[in-house]
Design an enzyme around this catalytic site. Structure first.
Site, PDB file in Angstrom:
ATOM      1  N   ASP A 162      38.588  18.627  48.832  1.00 18.45           N
ATOM      2  CA  ASP A 162      37.858  18.349  47.601  1.00 18.45           C
ATOM      3  C   ASP A 162      36.442  18.936  47.694  1.00 18.45           C
ATOM      4  O   ASP A 162      35.798  18.842  48.739  1.00 18.45           O
ATOM      5  CB  ASP A 162      37.768  16.822  47.403  1.00 18.45           C
ATOM      6  CG  ASP A 162      36.972  16.448  46.171  1.00 18.45           C
ATOM      7  OD1 ASP A 162      37.450  16.709  45.062  1.00 18.45           O
ATOM      8  OD2 ASP A 162      35.859  15.891  46.326  1.00 18.45           O
TER       9      ASP A 162
ATOM     10  N   GLU B  79      39.283  23.667  47.428  1.00 17.80           N
ATOM     11  CA  GLU B  79      38.987  23.651  46.002  1.00 17.80           C
ATOM     12  C   GLU B  79      37.644  24.339  45.773  1.00 17.80           C
ATOM     13  O   GLU B  79      36.588  23.752  46.033  1.00 17.80           O
ATOM     14  CB  GLU B  79      38.925  22.212  45.470  1.00 17.80           C
ATOM     15  CG  GLU B  79      38.780  22.157  43.959  1.00 17.80           C
ATOM     16  CD  GLU B  79      37.789  21.131  43.484  1.00 17.80           C
ATOM     17  OE1 GLU B  79      37.067  20.550  44.312  1.00 17.80           O
ATOM     18  OE2 GLU B  79      37.708  20.932  42.269  1.00 17.80           O
TER      19      GLU B  79
HETATM   20  C1  LM2 Z   1      35.859  17.172  42.655  1.00 21.04           C
HETATM   21  N1  LM2 Z   1      36.092  18.342  43.036  1.00 21.04           N
HETATM   22  O1  LM2 Z   1      35.179  19.138  43.525  1.00 21.04           O
HETATM   23  C2  LM2 Z   1      36.879  16.352  41.991  1.00 21.04           C
HETATM   24  O2  LM2 Z   1      38.008  17.131  41.623  1.00 21.04           O
HETATM   25  C3  LM2 Z   1      36.237  15.684  40.827  1.00 21.04           C
HETATM   26  O3  LM2 Z   1      37.183  14.963  40.094  1.00 21.04           O
HETATM   27  C4  LM2 Z   1      35.126  14.794  41.359  1.00 21.04           C
HETATM   28  O4  LM2 Z   1      34.369  14.205  40.297  1.00 21.04           O
HETATM   29  C5  LM2 Z   1      34.102  15.583  42.166  1.00 21.04           C
HETATM   30  N2  LM2 Z   1      34.620  16.716  42.825  1.00 21.04           N
HETATM   31  C6  LM2 Z   1      33.511  14.693  43.242  1.00 21.04           C
HETATM   32  O5  LM2 Z   1      34.457  14.438  44.238  1.00 21.04           O
HETATM   33  C7  LM2 Z   1      34.805  12.917  39.884  1.00 21.04           C
HETATM   34  C8  LM2 Z   1      34.445  12.695  38.415  1.00 21.04           C
HETATM   35  C9  LM2 Z   1      32.981  12.362  38.246  1.00 21.04           C
HETATM   36  C10 LM2 Z   1      32.592  11.211  39.145  1.00 21.04           C
HETATM   37  C11 LM2 Z   1      32.862  11.657  40.579  1.00 21.04           C
HETATM   38  C12 LM2 Z   1      32.497  10.590  41.595  1.00 21.04           C
HETATM   39  O6  LM2 Z   1      34.774  13.856  37.659  1.00 21.04           O
HETATM   40  O7  LM2 Z   1      32.770  11.977  36.870  1.00 21.04           O
HETATM   41  O8  LM2 Z   1      31.226  10.909  38.979  1.00 21.04           O
HETATM   42  O9  LM2 Z   1      34.263  11.928  40.728  1.00 21.04           O
HETATM   43  O10 LM2 Z   1      33.238   9.414  41.386  1.00 21.04           O
HETATM   44  C13 LM2 Z   1      30.940   9.573  38.598  1.00 21.04           C
HETATM   45  C14 LM2 Z   1      30.184   9.508  37.282  1.00 21.04           C
HETATM   46  C15 LM2 Z   1      28.835  10.219  37.433  1.00 21.04           C
HETATM   47  C16 LM2 Z   1      28.033   9.572  38.558  1.00 21.04           C
HETATM   48  C17 LM2 Z   1      28.875   9.606  39.837  1.00 21.04           C
HETATM   49  C18 LM2 Z   1      28.175   8.898  41.002  1.00 21.04           C
HETATM   50  O11 LM2 Z   1      30.954  10.135  36.269  1.00 21.04           O
HETATM   51  O12 LM2 Z   1      28.114  10.085  36.221  1.00 21.04           O
HETATM   52  O13 LM2 Z   1      26.842  10.349  38.778  1.00 21.04           O
HETATM   53  O14 LM2 Z   1      30.137   8.952  39.617  1.00 21.04           O
HETATM   54  O15 LM2 Z   1      28.010   7.531  40.741  1.00 21.04           O
HETATM   55  C19 LM2 Z   1      25.624   9.645  38.709  1.00 21.04           C
END
Ligand code: LM2
Ligand code: CA
Length: 485
Positions: A210, A236
Site C-alpha cells: 500500500d 501500488e
Molecule cells: C492507499 N494507497 O496508497 C489506499 O489505497 C487508500 O485507500 C488509503 O486512503 C491511502 N493509501 C492510505 O493508506 C484511505 C482513504 C482516506 C483515509 C485513509 C486513512 O482513501 O480517505 O483518510 O485511508 O484511513 C482518512 C480521512 C482523512 C484523514 C485521514 C487520517 O479520509 O481525511 O486525514 O483518515 O485521519 C486527516
C-alpha cells in the site's frame, strides 16, 4: 464431452483434453487471474475460495489489510495501523490462518494488503481494534518518536505532502496526516519485515504494498530483501503526469500496479471506440507486461469514480472482458459492496465486526444494488465465464485482431476468440480467427446447462467465425467450451 461449456477450468493437474469438435491439446490453465475481495471477512473469503474462486479458475485473491486498526465504521480504518497484531474487524489470526489453508486447498493463492508506509492519522490518542493503546507518534512496544521511528519532514505546519512534484515531500512528509514511518532506518525495516514474515508464516503468498509511492524504492527494496526469495510483491505506485516518483522505479523490487490501463480502458469504453483496444498496453507509457498488474477499478478509483464501476453495467462488463482477454499484464477483478457515501464501511454488527459477505442471487450488471449489498462482480456470469476463457487460452499469444466500426475482436492462438461490440447496434460479422474449426458455446452468455449452450452456438469454419453480438456486449469462445454434447 461432459466438460463441454463449463465456465470453470479445473486446476492444471486435473485438466483433461476437450473432446469436442475443436479438440486440441489440453488448455494451459494459467490461473493468473486474481480478485480483490474488498472488505470481505476471512471466513467469507475461505468459503468463497472453496465454493467459487477455485472452481471458477481464479488463481489468487487480494485481501484487505489484516493488521489491528483504528476504531470507526468507515472502510478506511483498515489503512490506519495501530499494531501488527493480526486481529481486525475482518477476523482473528486463527480465522486468517484457516482462510489461507482453505484457499490453498482450492488452488488459490493469497495476497495481503500491507500498510507499511504509515501508522494512524488522528491527532488524538486512542485504542485500536484489538485493545492496543496508541497516540499519533507512539505505539507502545513498536514505534515511537523517541526511537526516531517517524519522519517529520518540516514542510508546512502539519508536515503534510503539499506537492507531488517533490519526491522528498511525497516520501518523507505525511499522506493525509498519517504518521510517516522512517523507512530508511534499519530498525523500521526490521520491524516491517517482521510483520510481513509473520504473515508469510501463516502461508500468505505475497503482498500488495500500500502507498508504495510514498516509500523510497530503496527503502522498500531493503525491506523486501529481508523476505524469502519468491515472495510475491506488487507495489501500488499511482502514475501521475510529471511526477518524479514513477512506477518504473519499483520494477526491480517486484511487480507494480499499472493504473494507466484502467484509466485508458475507461476512456475507450465510454467513447465506444473499442477498436483502440488493440493498442492498450503496447505504448511506451506502460510498464512492461511481465511486471504489470492491471485492473478496471480498485477500491479507490471506485470511490473517486475515475474508472468504470459496477454502476456502469454493460460497459463495465465490456472493460472486464477486455482485461481478461488481453495478453498484457496480470488481471485483477474487483469485488466490493454498494455505497452512496464514499466513506461508508461494509455492513457491521453492533460491535463493529464486519458481517460475512453474501452474494444474493442474481448478481450482474442489470441488478440494482442497495447500499451495503455485496456486488459480487467476480461471480457475474460474463466475468466468471471470461476467467474460464483466460485459463483455457493460457499463454497462447494474441493472434488475429479484427475491427469493424465499434466492434473489435482478438484470438489467442488456437484456443480462444473474443468479439466485443461497443456500439449501439447489433454486429453480425464474419470474423477471421486462429481458433480451430468447430462449434462453440459463448461463455459470456453463461455456462452450458445439460450440455446446451446458454447463448447461441457459434460456428467457426475455414478460419472464420460467424457471430452476432448485441450492442454493448461480447461473445467469447474457447476450446474448453465446445457446443453440443
Ligand atoms: C492507499 N494507497 O496508497 C489506499 O489505497 C487508500 O485507500 C488509503 O486512503 C491511502 N493509501 C492510505 O493508506 C484511505 C482513504 C482516506 C483515509 C485513509 C486513512 O482513501 O480517505 O483518510 O485511508 O484511513 C482518512 C480521512 C482523512 C484523514 C485521514 C487520517 O479520509 O481525511 O486525514 O483518515 O485521519 C486527516
Ligand atoms: Ca513515507
Amino acid at each position: 464431452m461432459s466438460a463441454a461449456c463449463t465456465t470453470g477450468v479445473p486446476a492444471p493437474a486435473a485438466t483433461s483434453a476437450p473432446t469436442g469438435p475443436a479438440a486440441v491439446a489440453a488448455p494451459a490453465g494459467a490461473r493468473d487471474v486474481g480478485v480483490q475481495l474488498f472488505q470481505w471477512t476471512w471466513d467469507a473469503i475461505a468459503a468463497e475460495c472453496t465454493d467459487h474462486l477455485g472452481p471458477a479458475g481464479y488463481g489468487w485473491v487480494l485481501t484487505s489489510p489484516p493488521q489491528e486498526h483504528v476504531l470507526g465504521s468507515q472502510w478506511w480504518t483498515a489503512y490506519q495501523p495501530v499494531s501488527y497484531r493480526l486481529e481486525s474487524r475482518l477476523g482473528t489470526r486463527a480465522q486468517l490462518s484457516a482462510m489461507v489453508a482453505a484457499c490453498h486447498a482450492a488452488g488459490v493463492e493469497v495476497l495481503a494488503d500491507a500498510v507499511v508506509n504509515h501508522m494512524t492519522g488522528k491527532d488524538a490518542r486512542g485504542t485500536g481494534w484489538a485493545g492496543s493503546p496508541y497516540s499519533h507518534y507512539d505505539y507502545p512496544g513498536i514505534w515511537s518518536d523517541a526511537a526516531g521511528d517517524f519522519h517529520h519532514c518540516g514542510v508546512g505546519p502539519a508536515d503534510d505532502i503539499s506537492s507531488y512534484k517533490d519526491a522528498f515531500q511525497v516520501q518523507s512528509c505525511e499522506l493525509v496526516n498519517l504518521a510517516d514511518l522512517a523507512t530508511g532506518t534499519g530498525r523500521v525495516q526490521d520491524g516491517i519485515a517482521a510483520y510481513l514474515t509473520d504473515l508469510l508464516s501463516l502461508g500468505v503468498d505475497g503482498f500488495r504494498i500500500d502507498a508504495a509511492k510514498h516509500l523510497p524504492a530503496e527503502d522498500l527494496a531493503a525491506i523486501v530483501a529481508r523476505l524469502p526469495a519468491g515472495t510475491r510483491i506488487v507495489s501500488e505506485v499511482i502514475r501521475g503526469t510529471g511526477e518524479p516518483v514513477t512506477p518504473e522505479q519499483y520494477t526491480a523490487i517486484g511487480d507494480v500496479l499499472e493504473f494507466g490501463w484502467g484509466k485508458d480502458v475507461t476512456g475507450m469504453v465510454r467513447g465506444g471506440s473499442l477498436r483502440l483496444a488493440a493498442g492498450l498496453g503496447t505504448g511506451s507509457t506502460y510498464l512492461p507486461s511481465d511486471k504489470a498488474w492491471i485492473f478496471v477499478e480498485n477500491h479507490d478509483t471506485e470511490r473517486s469514480r475515475s474508472t468504470l464501476g459496477y454502476r456502469d453495467g454493460a460497459d463495465y462488463v465490456l472493460a472486464n472482458v477486455l482485461m481478461l482477454a488481453t495478453d498484457y499484464g496480470r488481471p485483477i477483478v474487483y469485488s466490493g459492496y454498494a455505497f452512496t457515501d464514499r466513506d461508508a464501511g461494509p455492513v457491521q454488527d453492533a460491535a463493529g465486526k464486519v458481517l460475512d459477505a453474501q452474494c444474493a442471487a442474481p448478481v450482474g450488471p442489470d441488478v440494482t444494488y442497495t447500499d451495503g449489498e455485496w456486488v459480487c462482480q467476480h461471480r457475474w456470469t460474463a466475468i466468471e465465464g471470461m476467467v474460464g476463457w483466460r485459463d483455457a487460452v493460457g499463454d497462447d499469444p494474441v493472434g488475429d485482431r479484427w475491427e469493424d466500426g465499434d466492434a473489435f475482436a482478438l484470438s489467442r492462438g488456437t484456443r480462444g476468440l473474443v468479439v466485443l461490440n461497443g456500439g449501439d447496434v447489433e454486429v453480425a460479422a464474419q470474423v477471421p480467427t486462429t481458433l480451430s474449426d468447430g462449434s462453440y458455446c459463448d461463455v459470456v452468455a453463461g455456462p452450458a446447462v445439460d450440455g446446451r449452450c446458454a447463448g447461441d452456438p457459434v460456428a467457426v469454419r475455414d478460419g472464420v467465425a460467424d457471430v452476432r453480438v448485441a450492442p454493448h456486449t461480447a461473445v467469447a469462445l474457447h476450446v474448453g467450451a465446445p457446443a453440443g454434447a
